[in-house]
Design a protein around this motif. Structure first.
Motif, short mmCIF file in Angstrom:
data_model
loop_
_atom_site.label_atom_id
_atom_site.label_comp_id
_atom_site.label_asym_id
_atom_site.label_seq_id
_atom_site.Cartn_x
_atom_site.Cartn_y
_atom_site.Cartn_z
N VAL A 65 6.85 11.52 25.96
CA VAL A 65 5.63 11.72 25.17
C VAL A 65 5.93 12.49 23.88
N ARG A 66 6.70 13.58 24.01
CA ARG A 66 6.98 14.40 22.83
C ARG A 66 7.88 13.66 21.83
N THR A 67 8.82 12.88 22.33
CA THR A 67 9.68 12.12 21.43
C THR A 67 8.85 11.13 20.61
N ARG A 68 7.92 10.46 21.26
CA ARG A 68 7.05 9.51 20.55
C ARG A 68 6.17 10.24 19.55
N THR A 69 5.53 11.32 19.98
CA THR A 69 4.63 12.07 19.10
C THR A 69 5.37 12.60 17.88
N TRP A 70 6.55 13.18 18.12
CA TRP A 70 7.29 13.78 17.01
C TRP A 70 7.77 12.72 16.04
N GLY A 71 8.09 11.54 16.52
CA GLY A 71 8.49 10.46 15.63
C GLY A 71 7.37 10.11 14.65
N ILE A 72 6.12 10.08 15.16
CA ILE A 72 4.98 9.77 14.30
C ILE A 72 4.72 10.92 13.33
N VAL A 73 4.81 12.16 13.83
CA VAL A 73 4.59 13.32 12.96
C VAL A 73 5.62 13.36 11.84
N ARG A 74 6.87 13.11 12.18
CA ARG A 74 7.93 13.11 11.16
C ARG A 74 7.66 12.07 10.09
N GLU A 75 7.25 10.88 10.53
CA GLU A 75 7.01 9.80 9.59
C GLU A 75 5.83 10.10 8.67
N ARG A 76 4.76 10.62 9.24
CA ARG A 76 3.54 10.84 8.45
C ARG A 76 3.57 12.12 7.63
N CYS A 77 4.26 13.14 8.14
CA CYS A 77 4.26 14.44 7.46
C CYS A 77 5.51 14.67 6.62
N ALA A 127 0.84 -1.20 0.00
CA ALA A 127 0.00 0.00 0.00
C ALA A 127 0.88 1.24 0.00
N ARG A 128 0.37 2.27 -0.63
CA ARG A 128 1.13 3.51 -0.66
C ARG A 128 1.19 4.11 0.74
N PRO A 129 2.33 4.58 1.19
CA PRO A 129 2.44 5.14 2.54
C PRO A 129 1.45 6.27 2.75
N LEU A 130 0.80 6.25 3.90
CA LEU A 130 -0.19 7.29 4.19
C LEU A 130 0.44 8.68 4.25
N SER A 131 1.75 8.74 4.57
CA SER A 131 2.38 10.04 4.71
C SER A 131 2.31 10.84 3.42
N ARG A 132 2.26 10.14 2.26
CA ARG A 132 2.20 10.85 0.98
C ARG A 132 0.83 11.44 0.73
N GLN A 133 -0.19 10.98 1.45
CA GLN A 133 -1.55 11.43 1.23
C GLN A 133 -1.89 12.66 2.07
N ILE A 134 -1.00 13.05 2.97
CA ILE A 134 -1.28 14.21 3.82
C ILE A 134 -0.71 15.46 3.16
N ASP A 135 -1.57 16.42 2.97
CA ASP A 135 -1.14 17.70 2.40
C ASP A 135 -0.16 18.35 3.36
N PRO A 136 1.04 18.71 2.90
CA PRO A 136 2.03 19.33 3.79
C PRO A 136 1.49 20.58 4.49
N ARG A 137 0.63 21.31 3.80
CA ARG A 137 0.06 22.52 4.42
C ARG A 137 -0.86 22.16 5.58
N CYS A 185 -0.50 19.47 7.47
CA CYS A 185 0.41 19.08 8.56
C CYS A 185 0.95 20.31 9.28
N GLN A 186 1.40 21.28 8.50
CA GLN A 186 1.98 22.49 9.09
C GLN A 186 0.94 23.25 9.90
N ASP A 187 -0.28 23.30 9.39
CA ASP A 187 -1.35 24.01 10.09
C ASP A 187 -1.67 23.31 11.41
N PHE A 188 -1.69 21.97 11.38
CA PHE A 188 -1.95 21.21 12.62
C PHE A 188 -0.86 21.47 13.65
N LYS A 189 0.39 21.45 13.21
CA LYS A 189 1.50 21.70 14.13
C LYS A 189 1.43 23.11 14.70
#
Length: 201
Positions: free
Chosen positions: A160-172, A62-72, A74-78
């Motif tokens: 907590v932040r290390t775990r969260t940021w790892g997921i954000v980096r991977e997906r975004c 399957a195509r990685p979900l990270s490619r389906q997230i609009d970078p904008r 992601c940035q807005d969420f952050k």
């Protein structure tokens, strides 16, 4: 995204010394933003504009979900959710750490501890008859208790932040930065554009 970071409570020494309220704020903020980070990011995924491709079912990978997230998105969420939530918790932790290292003239148990110390000075210590007679464990000041809780919560926050940021980096598709670097960069950008932010809010 409709998710909003929990609002920061009014910061007073009493808030910090009420360790249940202090820890509840951190717990609620983490459970609202960091714990469901995968769900938050899934909500940013936009459907494929080209529609469903039947040939995609013949592909194993399957195509990685990270490619389906609009970078904008992601940035807005952050910018609007993740970093403000982290900043609020950092502010609370820093404030309570300062309270824990400041004089505490309103400590309701200060007189009791002084009485314990005075009583200990008057005790007869004979370790030959009682090897435990020299031991004295004064009651912990509430600032000391608060300091130990702040240290523990700071450790939890880092995990907590290390775990969260790892997921954000991977997906975004984030560059190889730490969460500390990312948060510092957001703070600099926020501080440089106070007028623009005030108009938006």
């Amino acid at each position: 995204m409709t998710t909003q970071p929990p609002s920061t409570p009014p910061l007073t020494p009493q808030f910090c010394f009420s360790t249940a309220a202090f820890r509840d704020f951190l717990r609620i903020s983490r459970s609202a933003i960091d714990d469901p980070i995968t769900q938050h990011l899934n909500a940013l995924v936009t459907p494929a504009r080209a529609g469903f491709d039947p040939s995609s079912t013949s592909q194993r990978g399957a195509r990685p979900l990270s490619r389906q997230i609009d970078p904008r998105s992601c940035q807005d969420f952050k910018n609007r959710v993740l970093f403000p939530s982290w900043q609020a918790r950092s502010h609370v932790l820093s404030y309570c750490a300062l309270v824990a290292t400041s004089p505490d003239p309103d400590d309701p148990e200060a007189a009791l501890r002084e009485a314990e110390k005075e009583s200990n000075r008057e005790r007869v210590v004979n370790e030959r008859l009682d090897p435990y007679s020299g031991r004295f464990f004064p009651k912990e000041a509430r600032t000391e208790h608060l300091a130990s809780i702040v240290r523990m919560e700071q450790g939890v926050e880092n995990i907590v932040r290390t775990r969260t940021w790892g997921i954000v980096r991977e997906r975004c598709g984030e560059p190889a930065t730490t969460w500390e670097q990312a948060l510092a960069g957001w703070r600099k950008t926020r501080d440089r554009l106070p007028l623009q932010e005030s108009r938006e809010t």
